[in-house]
Design a protein around this motif. Structure first.
Motif, PDB file in Angstrom:
ATOM      1  N   PHE A   1       0.496  -1.371   0.152  1.00 47.90           N
ATOM      2  CA  PHE A   1      -0.447   0.074  -0.439  1.00 47.90           C
ATOM      3  C   PHE A   1       1.121   1.004   0.103  1.00 47.90           C
ATOM      4  N   LEU A   2       0.382   2.339  -1.149  1.00 49.32           N
ATOM      5  CA  LEU A   2       1.185   3.523  -1.063  1.00 49.32           C
ATOM      6  C   LEU A   2       0.245   4.508  -1.013  1.00 49.32           C
TER       7      LEU A   2
ATOM      8  N   PRO B   1      -1.369 -10.173   7.342  1.00 50.96           N
ATOM      9  CA  PRO B   1       0.069  -9.501   8.339  1.00 50.96           C
ATOM     10  C   PRO B   1       0.820  -9.156   8.035  1.00 50.96           C
ATOM     11  N   GLU B   2       1.334  -9.695   6.877  1.00 51.00           N
ATOM     12  CA  GLU B   2       2.387  -9.518   6.056  1.00 51.00           C
ATOM     13  C   GLU B   2       2.424  -7.809   4.936  1.00 51.00           C
ATOM     14  N   SER B   3       1.354  -7.432   5.639  1.00 52.21           N
ATOM     15  CA  SER B   3       1.199  -6.114   4.470  1.00 52.21           C
ATOM     16  C   SER B   3       2.128  -5.245   4.267  1.00 52.21           C
ATOM     17  N   ARG B   4       2.270  -4.180   3.144  1.00 54.27           N
ATOM     18  CA  ARG B   4       3.602  -3.346   3.799  1.00 54.27           C
ATOM     19  C   ARG B   4       3.274  -1.863   2.916  1.00 54.27           C
ATOM     20  N   ILE B   5       3.117  -0.827   4.350  1.00 52.36           N
ATOM     21  CA  ILE B   5       3.011  -0.146   4.065  1.00 52.36           C
ATOM     22  C   ILE B   5       3.746   1.054   3.800  1.00 52.36           C
ATOM     23  N   VAL B   6       3.745   1.641   3.118  1.00 48.31           N
ATOM     24  CA  VAL B   6       4.618   3.166   2.473  1.00 48.31           C
ATOM     25  C   VAL B   6       3.488   4.455   3.182  1.00 48.31           C
ATOM     26  N   TYR B   7       3.420   5.121   4.087  1.00 46.14           N
ATOM     27  CA  TYR B   7       2.891   6.675   4.164  1.00 46.14           C
ATOM     28  C   TYR B   7       4.044   7.803   3.782  1.00 46.14           C
ATOM     29  N   VAL B   8       2.895   8.718   2.816  1.00 42.98           N
ATOM     30  CA  VAL B   8       3.686  10.040   2.451  1.00 42.98           C
ATOM     31  C   VAL B   8       2.576  11.060   2.922  1.00 42.98           C
ATOM     32  N   ASP B   9       3.555  12.090   3.547  1.00 42.59           N
ATOM     33  CA  ASP B   9       2.927  13.406   3.229  1.00 42.59           C
ATOM     34  C   ASP B   9       4.806  14.191   3.095  1.00 42.59           C
ATOM     35  N   ASN B  10       4.521  15.162   3.364  1.00 40.54           N
ATOM     36  CA  ASN B  10       5.014  16.392   3.488  1.00 40.54           C
ATOM     37  C   ASN B  10       4.807  17.528   4.256  1.00 40.54           C
ATOM     38  N   ASP B  11       4.410  17.561   5.163  1.00 41.70           N
ATOM     39  CA  ASP B  11       3.525  18.293   6.352  1.00 41.70           C
ATOM     40  C   ASP B  11       4.456  18.040   7.985  1.00 41.70           C
TER      41      ASP B  11
ATOM     42  N   LEU C   1       2.427   6.593  13.205  1.00 42.18           N
ATOM     43  CA  LEU C   1       2.100   5.137  12.453  1.00 42.18           C
ATOM     44  C   LEU C   1       3.156   4.048  12.298  1.00 42.18           C
ATOM     45  N   LEU C   2       4.188   4.174  12.778  1.00 41.98           N
ATOM     46  CA  LEU C   2       5.131   3.167  12.582  1.00 41.98           C
ATOM     47  C   LEU C   2       5.014   1.946  13.822  1.00 41.98           C
TER      48      LEU C   2
ATOM     49  N   ASP D   1       6.880   2.370   6.615  1.00 42.98           N
ATOM     50  CA  ASP D   1       7.708   3.575   6.303  1.00 42.98           C
ATOM     51  C   ASP D   1       6.653   4.313   6.398  1.00 42.98           C
ATOM     52  N   TYR D   2       7.438   5.504   6.556  1.00 43.29           N
ATOM     53  CA  TYR D   2       6.658   7.160   6.214  1.00 43.29           C
ATOM     54  C   TYR D   2       8.161   8.161   5.554  1.00 43.29           C
TER      55      TYR D   2
END
Length: 270
Positions: free
Chosen positions: A83-84, A105-115, A125-126, A135-136
């Motif tokens: 997930f992005l 449970p094995e899902s990999r997530i990358v969060y993105v923000d610049n605030d 979130l981690l 990851d962020y």
């Protein structure tokens, strides 16, 4: 420069530059959801919005509920394991990684923000499951190529990725929004999914409340009609029921029923 903070390593330091004198959409949203990560200026703007459009708190809740249903569908029925999530916002209940990893449970997530404010709360979130990762990225959606390049070091772009743009594209004009979304979609492998929601221009009271918010000095938020939402999904295979108001997208039996002026959709890249 893009900073990366991870559940697998040391988080980056909190950012600076938080302005508490101007209303901020993420903090106002946090206020409407009953959170505490907001300031007086945000509460004043949020209350002024509610005076014109009292249903905004319901919109906030139903938006979060759609995210939950969409991620549950993506991790479950669609089989997504990556997930992005761009435009993360402040942490709240049922964040993307929590929903996805409750299904897989094995899902990999990358969060993105610049605030800077969101970055300051990124540690919340981690909290990945041991089997997965979270990851962020401190990055700007106006540079989608940079986001894709860095995300590819954290996710496997030879496999499908679920791209999520939840309540963020309203911050951009048409000339900005559609090219950004197109470039992000182009960088995804076949079999990937795209999920989006945003505020729609289908109710006059909602439109007036939004204009009052835009006039407050905050970053403007642009409402779009249903056709504008369908344009985001051109060239993709929409998941039933297509582009619809939030509460109509695969509702649960306990989905809060209300007349909602935000639209959403989920689609698969052929």
């Amino acid at each position: 420069m893009t900073d990366v903070s991870s559940s697998q390593g040391a988080p980056v330091p909190a950012g600076t530059g938080i302005d508490t004198t101007v209303p901020h959409s993420a903090r106002i949203w946090n206020y409407w959801l009953g959170g505490k990560d907001n300031y007086a200026v945000d509460r004043e703007a949020g209350d002024a919005y509610k005076e014109v459009f009292p249903g905004i708190a319901v919109v906030a809740r139903t938006s979060r509920a759609f995210l939950t249903r969409a991620v549950r569908y993506l991790a479950g029925e669609a089989g997504m394991r990556q997930f992005l999530d761009i435009g993360t916002g402040l942490p709240t209940a049922n964040n993307t990684h929590q929903v996805a990893q409750s299904v897989a449970p094995e899902s990999r997530i990358v969060y993105v923000d610049n605030d800077p404010l969101v970055l300051a709360h990124a540690r919340a979130l981690l909290t990945s499951s041991p089997e997965g990762s979270c990851d962020y990225l401190d990055a700007d959606i106006r540079n989608p190529e940079a986001i894709l390049e860095t995300a590819a070091t954290l996710l496997d772009f030879t496999q499908p990725v679920a791209l999520m743009l939840m309540g963020i594209m309203g911050h951009f004009t048409d000339d900005e929004a559609y090219p950004i979304v197109s470039r992000l979609q182009a960088g995804l492998p076949s079999g990937s999914y795209f999920a989006l929601y945003d505020g729609a221009s289908t109710n006059e009271a909602f439109n007036q409340a939004q204009q009052g918010y835009n006039d407050s000095g905050a970053v403007p938020y642009h409402l779009r009609g249903p056709e504008g939402f369908r344009r985001y999904f051109e060239g993709l295979d929409l998941v039933e029921p297509g582009v619809v108001p939030l509460v109509q997208w695969r509702p649960d039996p306990d989905t809060e029923q209300a007349e909602i002026y935000s639209y959403c959709g989920v689609a698969r890249k052929p």
